[in-house]
Design a protein around this motif. Structure first.
Motif, PDB file in Angstrom:
ATOM      1  N   VAL A  66      52.212  15.255  26.260  1.00  0.00           N
ATOM      2  CA  VAL A  66      52.124  15.218  24.799  1.00  0.00           C
ATOM      3  C   VAL A  66      53.518  15.483  24.251  1.00  0.00           C
ATOM      4  O   VAL A  66      54.273  16.290  24.806  1.00  0.00           O
ATOM      5  N   SER A  67      53.883  14.783  23.190  1.00  0.00           N
ATOM      6  CA  SER A  67      55.200  15.013  22.602  1.00  0.00           C
ATOM      7  C   SER A  67      55.164  16.288  21.771  1.00  0.00           C
ATOM      8  O   SER A  67      54.122  16.669  21.225  1.00  0.00           O
ATOM      9  N   ALA A  68      56.302  16.940  21.665  1.00  0.00           N
ATOM     10  CA  ALA A  68      56.409  18.151  20.843  1.00  0.00           C
ATOM     11  C   ALA A  68      56.051  17.811  19.398  1.00  0.00           C
ATOM     12  O   ALA A  68      55.412  18.601  18.708  1.00  0.00           O
ATOM     13  N   ARG A  69      56.416  16.630  18.967  1.00  0.00           N
ATOM     14  CA  ARG A  69      56.120  16.199  17.591  1.00  0.00           C
ATOM     15  C   ARG A  69      54.613  16.115  17.349  1.00  0.00           C
ATOM     16  O   ARG A  69      54.104  16.589  16.333  1.00  0.00           O
ATOM     17  N   GLU A  70      53.886  15.524  18.301  1.00  0.00           N
ATOM     18  CA  GLU A  70      52.424  15.398  18.186  1.00  0.00           C
ATOM     19  C   GLU A  70      51.768  16.788  18.221  1.00  0.00           C
ATOM     20  O   GLU A  70      50.847  17.075  17.460  1.00  0.00           O
ATOM     21  N   LEU A  71      52.263  17.635  19.094  1.00  0.00           N
ATOM     22  CA  LEU A  71      51.762  19.001  19.206  1.00  0.00           C
ATOM     23  C   LEU A  71      51.956  19.746  17.885  1.00  0.00           C
ATOM     24  O   LEU A  71      51.034  20.392  17.385  1.00  0.00           O
ATOM     25  N   THR A  72      53.132  19.622  17.310  1.00  0.00           N
ATOM     26  CA  THR A  72      53.437  20.260  16.021  1.00  0.00           C
ATOM     27  C   THR A  72      52.507  19.743  14.939  1.00  0.00           C
ATOM     28  O   THR A  72      51.995  20.520  14.130  1.00  0.00           O
ATOM     29  N   ARG A  73      52.259  18.444  14.936  1.00  0.00           N
ATOM     30  CA  ARG A  73      51.376  17.848  13.926  1.00  0.00           C
ATOM     31  C   ARG A  73      49.963  18.439  14.024  1.00  0.00           C
ATOM     32  O   ARG A  73      49.345  18.788  13.020  1.00  0.00           O
ATOM     33  N   MET A  74      49.463  18.579  15.257  1.00  0.00           N
ATOM     34  CA  MET A  74      48.135  19.148  15.474  1.00  0.00           C
ATOM     35  C   MET A  74      48.069  20.589  14.960  1.00  0.00           C
ATOM     36  O   MET A  74      47.132  20.978  14.276  1.00  0.00           O
ATOM     37  N   ILE A  75      49.091  21.361  15.302  1.00  0.00           N
ATOM     38  CA  ILE A  75      49.142  22.775  14.906  1.00  0.00           C
ATOM     39  C   ILE A  75      49.220  22.896  13.383  1.00  0.00           C
ATOM     40  O   ILE A  75      48.499  23.688  12.776  1.00  0.00           O
TER      41      ILE A  75
END
Length: 96
Positions: free
Chosen positions: A53-62
């Motif tokens: 998972v990209s850090a960007r996608e992870l950040t978006r989820m959070i």
């Protein structure tokens, strides 16, 4: 099964839910909410059988979860995140 996070610079590291907890705490969320958000994100990734998972996608989820909990914590995260990115950019420029 381990999940790998692809960071913005292309490097990879193991997904560590505790990092989400720490970031949420820095944004002002209480421990129970921070842990709940980390568990939800981890469960979604495992449920979808995600290997990377990209850090960007992870950040978006959070951020989506944080915003649902409290608008103030959401804003704090964004302010904190921008400050870190700015500092990293300044450090990189000073090293050149």
């Amino acid at each position: 099964m381990s999940i790998v996070v692809i960071k913005r610079d292309g490097s990879k590291e193991e997904f560590i839910p505790e990092k989400i907890v720490v970031s949420c705490l820095k944004a002002g969320a209480p421990v129970d909410v921070a842990r709940k958000i980390a568990k939800i994100v981890e469960a979604k990734l495992l449920e979808q059988n995600v290997k990377e998972v990209s850090a960007r996608e992870l950040t978006r989820m959070i951020l989506n979860l944080l915003k649902k909990e409290n608008e103030e914590w959401y804003k704090n995260w964004i302010i904190f995140d921008r400050a870190i990115k700015r500092r990293k950019t300044e450090e990189e420029l000073s090293q050149q």
